[in-house]
Design an enzyme around this catalytic site. Structure first.
Site, PDB file in Angstrom:
ATOM      1  CB  SER A 129      -0.850   0.132   1.426  1.00  0.00           C
ATOM      2  OG  SER A 129      -1.344   1.234   1.328  1.00  0.00           O
ATOM      3  CE1 TYR A 142      -3.421  -1.763   5.356  1.00  0.00           C
ATOM      4  CE2 TYR A 142      -3.413   0.488   4.599  1.00  0.00           C
ATOM      5  CZ  TYR A 142      -3.719  -0.678   4.484  1.00  0.00           C
ATOM      6  OH  TYR A 142      -3.580  -1.537   3.216  1.00  0.00           O
TER       7      TYR A 142
END
Length: 245
Positions: A129, A142
């Site tokens: 990501s 995250y």
């Protein structure tokens, strides 16, 4: 026929990738926790469904048995984000879940299937990501999980430099799928919708699937170390063009 395994194939990028690879002639193994979803997908694309929870060693061991002695392509897609609290309000259950899936789960699957990938001179694609590119407010858990996954991919590439296995990474930015933000915000549809508010054309799952399909089809001597993919409207994690509502 070459065989691909896609983890987290029950929805979003995983499901789109399974469809794209099948359209290119791959025999696709669809792996995820939700049996009904992956069985329907496997039936649609002429693939095979394997129920697998990447956080369970026993489940991954069963997956390895199902895959067999050779695997040409592994797409490590299982993972995701949970919550968006600042560090001073950190939900460590959520952090642990993200680390278990994105880092430990991905590494568990990769380690278990390396012999089959090496036997086939295969390719591994890690779906990380742009959260791994740098921190943002509320993203620490995250950010840490995806940065950790990126380090696994990078270390593995160095460790396998003299073996004929490609180690590639696709790092998506803003991708509008049915479940990613909804899961992150614990089912709060209003919060999930706000992420994409005013963005005329965020990426969709099929855009990332196309990148994976392209990587998988390149000559074997070509290694895409890292591909960062954002919608045109997202210049960075902090700069997104949003049209007035």
């Amino acid at each position: 026929m070459s065989t691909a395994l896609v983890t987290g194939a029950s929805s979003g990028i995983g499901a789109a990738t399974a469809r794209a690879l099948a359209a290119d002639g791959w025999s696709v193994i669809c792996a995820a926790r939700r049996r009904d979803r992956i069985e329907a997908l496997a039936l649609e694309i002429g693939g095979r469904a394997v129920v697998c929870d990447v956080t369970s060693p026993e489940s991954v061991a069963s997956l390895v048995e199902e895959v067999g002695p050779k695997l040409d392509l592994l797409v490590n897609n299982a993972g995701g984000a949970v919550g968006q609290e600042p560090v001073e309000e950190a939900d460590f259950d959520a952090w642990q879940m993200m680390y278990q899936t994105n880092v430990l789960g991905t590494t568990r699957v990769t380690k278990a299937l390396l012999p089959a990938l090496e036997a086939a001179n295969g390719t591994i694609v890690f779906i990380t990501s742009t959260a791994a590119e740098g921190p943002y407010e509320g993203g620490a858990g995250y950010n840490a999980a995806k940065a950790g996954e990126r380090m696994v991919a990078g270390a593995l590439r160095l460790e396998l430099f003299d073996r004929d296995v490609r180690i590639c990474e696709v790092s998506p930015g803003m991708v509008h799928t049915d479940e990613f933000s909804l899961t992150r915000f614990h089912g709060d549809q209003a919060k999930a919708d706000k992420v994409y508010e005013g963005v005329a054309e965020p990426l969709v799952a099929e855009d990332i699937a196309e990148c994976i399909r392209w990587i998988a089809g390149l000559p074997h001597h070509v290694n895409i170390d890292r591909m960062i993919v954002r919608p045109r409207a997202q210049a960075s994690q902090f700069k997104v063009f949003r049209q007035a509502q």
